[in-house]
Each structure stands twice: as structure tokens, then as C-alpha cells.
Design a protein around this motif. Sequence first.
Motif, short mmCIF file in Angstrom:
data_model
loop_
_atom_site.label_atom_id
_atom_site.label_comp_id
_atom_site.label_asym_id
_atom_site.label_seq_id
_atom_site.Cartn_x
_atom_site.Cartn_y
_atom_site.Cartn_z
N LEU A 93 0.82 -1.21 0.00
CA LEU A 93 0.00 0.00 0.00
C LEU A 93 0.86 1.26 0.00
O LEU A 93 0.53 2.24 -0.67
N SER A 146 -2.61 4.06 5.66
CA SER A 146 -3.23 2.73 5.60
C SER A 146 -2.18 1.63 5.69
O SER A 146 -2.33 0.66 6.43
N LEU A 188 -2.66 9.17 2.50
CA LEU A 188 -3.71 8.21 2.86
C LEU A 188 -3.23 6.77 2.68
O LEU A 188 -3.50 5.91 3.52
N PHE A 189 -2.50 6.50 1.60
CA PHE A 189 -1.98 5.16 1.38
C PHE A 189 -0.89 4.82 2.38
O PHE A 189 -0.82 3.68 2.88
N SER A 195 -0.70 1.41 9.15
CA SER A 195 -1.68 0.82 10.07
C SER A 195 -1.71 -0.69 9.94
O SER A 195 -1.75 -1.41 10.94
#
Length: 97
Positions: free
Chosen positions: A53, A85, A81-82, A88
Motif C-alpha cells: 500500500l 493505511s 492516505l496510502f 496501520s
Amino acid sequence: MVHSTSSFEVQLAIAIVKTSILLVGGVVTYLAFSAYRRTADRSIGLLAIGFGLIVVGVLLAGLTFELLGSNLGIGILIESLFVLSGLSIIAYSLRAR
């Protein structure tokens, strides 16, 4: 906050660094995926997805800015955002049992 246009040298340096991130990140993702295939360990599979990601985020940020001509801020937002993600999922993979 005042924004100015970057010089050609700075743009070239950014392109070189982003390409390097893409290449090294691709290698890390491949190695993590290979380890997952060998071991079938779910946490290593999640680790590979997380790295993947992050690499996709770098690629999409460059594509939206360079090829689609969108605003630099949009590219940075997509990449962020990637990366969020991916990190995470990496954090979760390190906690998975």
C-alpha cells in the motif's frame, strides 16, 4: 503561507527520490510476499500488504501530479492516505498472533 514554484533541480531530485522509494519499496514488498508464500504466516502476509500500500501510494501520487496534472496537494493527500493505511496494516501485522 506562501507557496512558490520549485526549481527544476528540486523537481528532479523529488522524482529521483520517489522513483528510488518505488524501487526499494517494491523489492521489500516482493521479499515480504515471498516470505509469506514460504511460511503461509498471516502476519507476514499483512506485512506485505502494508508495504504494498505504501508503494502504491507513492506511485499514485506521482501519477496524479505528473501525468494527470492535478494539484500537488491532491497527490500528497493520496500518498499520505496510502502511507497511513499501509503503516496501520504493518502495525497490526506486528501485533497479530
